[in-house]
Design a protein around this motif. Structure first.
Motif, mmCIF file in Angstrom:
data_model
loop_
_atom_site.group_PDB
_atom_site.id
_atom_site.type_symbol
_atom_site.label_atom_id
_atom_site.label_comp_id
_atom_site.label_asym_id
_atom_site.label_seq_id
_atom_site.Cartn_x
_atom_site.Cartn_y
_atom_site.Cartn_z
ATOM 1 N N ALA A 203 0.821 -1.206 0.000
ATOM 2 C CA ALA A 203 0.000 0.000 0.000
ATOM 3 C C ALA A 203 0.860 1.264 0.000
ATOM 4 C CB ALA A 203 -0.930 0.004 1.212
ATOM 5 N N TYR A 204 2.123 1.122 0.423
ATOM 6 C CA TYR A 204 3.043 2.260 0.486
ATOM 7 C C TYR A 204 4.220 2.101 -0.481
ATOM 8 C CZ TYR A 204 0.308 3.478 4.535
ATOM 9 O OH TYR A 204 -0.752 3.814 5.345
ATOM 10 N N ASP A 205 4.156 1.075 -1.302
ATOM 11 C CA ASP A 205 5.224 0.845 -2.286
ATOM 12 C C ASP A 205 4.625 0.084 -3.459
ATOM 13 O OD1 ASP A 205 7.673 0.832 -3.487
ATOM 14 O OD2 ASP A 205 8.556 -0.705 -2.191
ATOM 15 N N ASP A 206 3.745 0.759 -4.203
ATOM 16 C CA ASP A 206 2.958 0.107 -5.247
ATOM 17 C C ASP A 206 3.808 -0.228 -6.462
ATOM 18 O OD1 ASP A 206 2.382 2.443 -7.462
ATOM 19 O OD2 ASP A 206 2.605 3.245 -5.445
ATOM 20 N N ALA A 207 3.331 -1.184 -7.215
ATOM 21 C CA ALA A 207 4.080 -1.681 -8.372
ATOM 22 C C ALA A 207 4.245 -0.626 -9.455
ATOM 23 C CB ALA A 207 3.362 -2.912 -8.942
ATOM 24 N N ALA A 208 3.290 0.304 -9.572
ATOM 25 C CA ALA A 208 3.361 1.320 -10.625
ATOM 26 C C ALA A 208 4.286 2.485 -10.263
ATOM 27 C CB ALA A 208 1.959 1.853 -10.925
ATOM 28 N N GLY A 209 4.713 2.562 -9.015
ATOM 29 C CA GLY A 209 5.630 3.625 -8.606
ATOM 30 C C GLY A 209 4.975 4.961 -8.319
ATOM 31 N N VAL A 210 3.657 4.967 -8.164
ATOM 32 C CA VAL A 210 2.970 6.239 -7.897
ATOM 33 C C VAL A 210 3.354 6.765 -6.516
ATOM 34 C CG1 VAL A 210 0.738 7.401 -7.753
ATOM 35 C CG2 VAL A 210 1.063 5.524 -9.375
ATOM 36 N N THR A 211 3.413 5.874 -5.520
ATOM 37 C CA THR A 211 3.780 6.317 -4.169
ATOM 38 C C THR A 211 5.215 6.825 -4.127
ATOM 39 O OG1 THR A 211 2.295 4.603 -3.323
ATOM 40 C CG2 THR A 211 3.736 5.688 -1.730
ATOM 41 N N ALA A 212 6.093 6.211 -4.902
ATOM 42 C CA ALA A 212 7.474 6.691 -4.978
ATOM 43 C C ALA A 212 7.520 8.116 -5.520
ATOM 44 C CB ALA A 212 8.308 5.755 -5.851
ATOM 45 N N ASP A 213 6.733 8.391 -6.550
ATOM 46 C CA ASP A 213 6.691 9.738 -7.115
ATOM 47 C C ASP A 213 6.106 10.724 -6.110
ATOM 48 O OD1 ASP A 213 7.105 11.651 -9.076
ATOM 49 O OD2 ASP A 213 5.268 11.175 -10.175
ATOM 50 N N PHE A 214 5.078 10.294 -5.401
ATOM 51 C CA PHE A 214 4.467 11.108 -4.357
ATOM 52 C C PHE A 214 5.480 11.432 -3.258
ATOM 53 C CE2 PHE A 214 2.049 11.008 -0.262
ATOM 54 C CZ PHE A 214 1.314 12.173 -0.431
ATOM 55 N N ASN A 215 6.250 10.436 -2.848
ATOM 56 C CA ASN A 215 7.250 10.635 -1.799
ATOM 57 C C ASN A 215 8.295 11.660 -2.233
ATOM 58 O OD1 ASN A 215 8.633 10.266 0.597
ATOM 59 N ND2 ASN A 215 9.439 8.245 0.059
ATOM 60 N N ARG A 216 8.762 11.546 -3.456
ATOM 61 C CA ARG A 216 9.775 12.488 -3.953
ATOM 62 C C ARG A 216 9.210 13.895 -4.149
ATOM 63 N NH1 ARG A 216 10.699 7.969 -7.574
ATOM 64 N NH2 ARG A 216 12.496 6.747 -6.853
ATOM 65 N N ASN A 217 7.892 14.013 -4.182
ATOM 66 C CA ASN A 217 7.307 15.329 -4.451
ATOM 67 C C ASN A 217 7.667 16.351 -3.382
ATOM 68 O OD1 ASN A 217 5.514 16.718 -6.430
ATOM 69 N ND2 ASN A 217 4.368 17.207 -4.563
ATOM 70 N N VAL A 218 7.945 15.892 -2.165
ATOM 71 C CA VAL A 218 8.333 16.836 -1.120
ATOM 72 C C VAL A 218 9.604 17.586 -1.517
ATOM 73 C CG1 VAL A 218 9.728 15.221 0.270
ATOM 74 C CG2 VAL A 218 8.540 17.134 1.377
ATOM 75 N N LEU A 219 10.482 16.932 -2.263
ATOM 76 C CA LEU A 219 11.704 17.589 -2.721
ATOM 77 C C LEU A 219 11.384 18.658 -3.767
ATOM 78 C CD1 LEU A 219 14.022 14.463 -3.058
ATOM 79 C CD2 LEU A 219 13.678 15.954 -1.063
ATOM 80 N N ARG A 220 10.417 18.378 -4.639
ATOM 81 C CA ARG A 220 10.007 19.368 -5.634
ATOM 82 C C ARG A 220 9.381 20.591 -4.967
ATOM 83 N NH1 ARG A 220 7.358 14.627 -7.784
ATOM 84 N NH2 ARG A 220 8.800 13.487 -9.130
ATOM 85 N N VAL A 221 8.615 20.341 -3.904
ATOM 86 C CA VAL A 221 8.002 21.449 -3.162
ATOM 87 C C VAL A 221 9.085 22.356 -2.578
ATOM 88 C CG1 VAL A 221 6.648 22.012 -1.095
ATOM 89 C CG2 VAL A 221 5.843 20.236 -2.674
ATOM 90 N N ILE A 222 10.119 21.743 -1.994
ATOM 91 C CA ILE A 222 11.217 22.532 -1.419
ATOM 92 C C ILE A 222 11.964 23.283 -2.519
ATOM 93 C CG2 ILE A 222 13.386 22.387 -0.134
ATOM 94 C CD1 ILE A 222 12.168 19.952 1.330
#
Length: 320
Positions: A203-222
């Motif tokens: 649920a926190y590491d999906d096969a499509a990598g959507v959660t991974a992209d979501f997690n990295r989004n905090v870096l884009r916000v900064i």
């Protein structure tokens, strides 16, 4: 439009600066999960909720679909307050049930995003013309005292968001909610349950990598708000189960040594190869722990429901 603003862009910018400076100079490094949610982060999270691996949204919706009429009968709430309301889509199940029961007169959604809340209030006004809808732009950890007084209120805190708070933060938050309620008023709390790690981790590491992209989004916000030079692709998404604390931790792991300027803070941040940056904690609960934490905050657990698979729970507690 009935929108009450207690949090503006300057407040959010100051909070972001404070959190990023504190978190990126700590050992180990961390960032609060609320900074995932710019427009792109919100889109990604909406996509996450539709993934086959991500069960919490579906499970909670199933509970509300099955139990909202019962919740309306028990509480006879005249005012529904939703904390961290977002689009309030699931909440419509409660609104419909309370309106059918004949008690509800007002809905008060509270959220940090003025734009998202204004859109939600406009849509709710159109869908429920007989209902008084008053949006409050604020942070549920700071602005609960701005909630309207009295009126047989029920406060809804859904989505399992309670698990994003560390234990001391959770105790403080529940105590604050109890502090603004009169005896006999209600808290409706959605919480994720402890379960098999084979269900939890995907649920926190999906096969499509959507959660991974979501997690990295905090870096884009900064990068965007603090003129930083994070390269998100240089960080791996990591989700781990902490058995001792019974929570999922989401982290970003540096693939190589790097120094990242954060010019908005006049700061340079060093990462060693393999160094971890914690971005989210998502606690999972056992029923007795929920009961005890609610009791410690001054609530009496009146009802608790789960979905058919026992993945998620919704608790109805009354202010003692």
């Amino acid at each position: 439009m009935n929108l009450e603003v207690h949090l503006d862009e300057r407040d959010l910018a100051a909070a972001l600066r404070a959190d990023v400076r504190t978190g990126l100079t700590a050992t180990p490094k961390w960032l609060p999960p609320k900074w995932f949610y710019d427009a792109r982060g919100s889109e990604l999270f909406d996509e996450i909720t539709r993934l086959p691996e991500y069960y919490p949204t579906r499970a909670e919706r199933a509970i509300l679909a099955a139990r909202s009429a019962e919740i309306a009968r028990i509480t006879e709430a005249k005012t529904l307050v939703e904390l961290g309301s977002g689009s309030s889509e699931k909440t419509r199940l409660l609104l419909d049930a309370l309106l059918t029961h004949g008690t509800l007169g007002a809905f008060v959604p509270l959220d940090v995003s003025a734009a998202a809340l204004a859109d939600a209030v406009a849509r709710l006004d159109a869908a429920y013309p007989a209902l008084s809808v008053r949006g409050i732009v604020g942070d549920y950890t700071r602005h609960l005292h701005h909630l309207p007084d009295g009126g047989s209120r029920m406060v809804a805190f859904l989505g399992g968001t309670i698990g994003n708070l560390l234990p001391a933060e959770r105790a403080g938050f529940l105590g604050d909610v109890r502090g603004v309620l009169d005896p006999g008023e209600w808290l409706l709390l959605g919480a994720d349950l402890v379960k098999d790690v084979r269900t939890l981790l995907p649920a926190y590491d999906d096969a499509a990598g959507v959660t991974a992209d979501f997690n990295r989004n905090v870096l884009r916000v900064i990068n965007h708000h603090l003129d930083a030079d994070f390269e998100p692709q240089r960080f791996d998404h990591v989700a781990v189960w902490d058995d001792g604390n019974e929570w999922i931790e989401m982290r970003l792991r540096a693939r190589e040594p790097m120094r990242v300027p954060v010019r908005g803070l006049d700061l340079e941040v060093d990462f060693a190869r393999g160094e971890l940056l914690r971005t989210e904690v998502s606690a999972k609960f056992r029923p007795e722990r929920l009961r005890d934490e609610l009791a410690a905050a001054g609530f009496r657990l009146r009802q608790r429901w789960t979905d058919d698979d026992g993945l998620f729970t919704v608790c109805l507690a009354q202010a003692a």
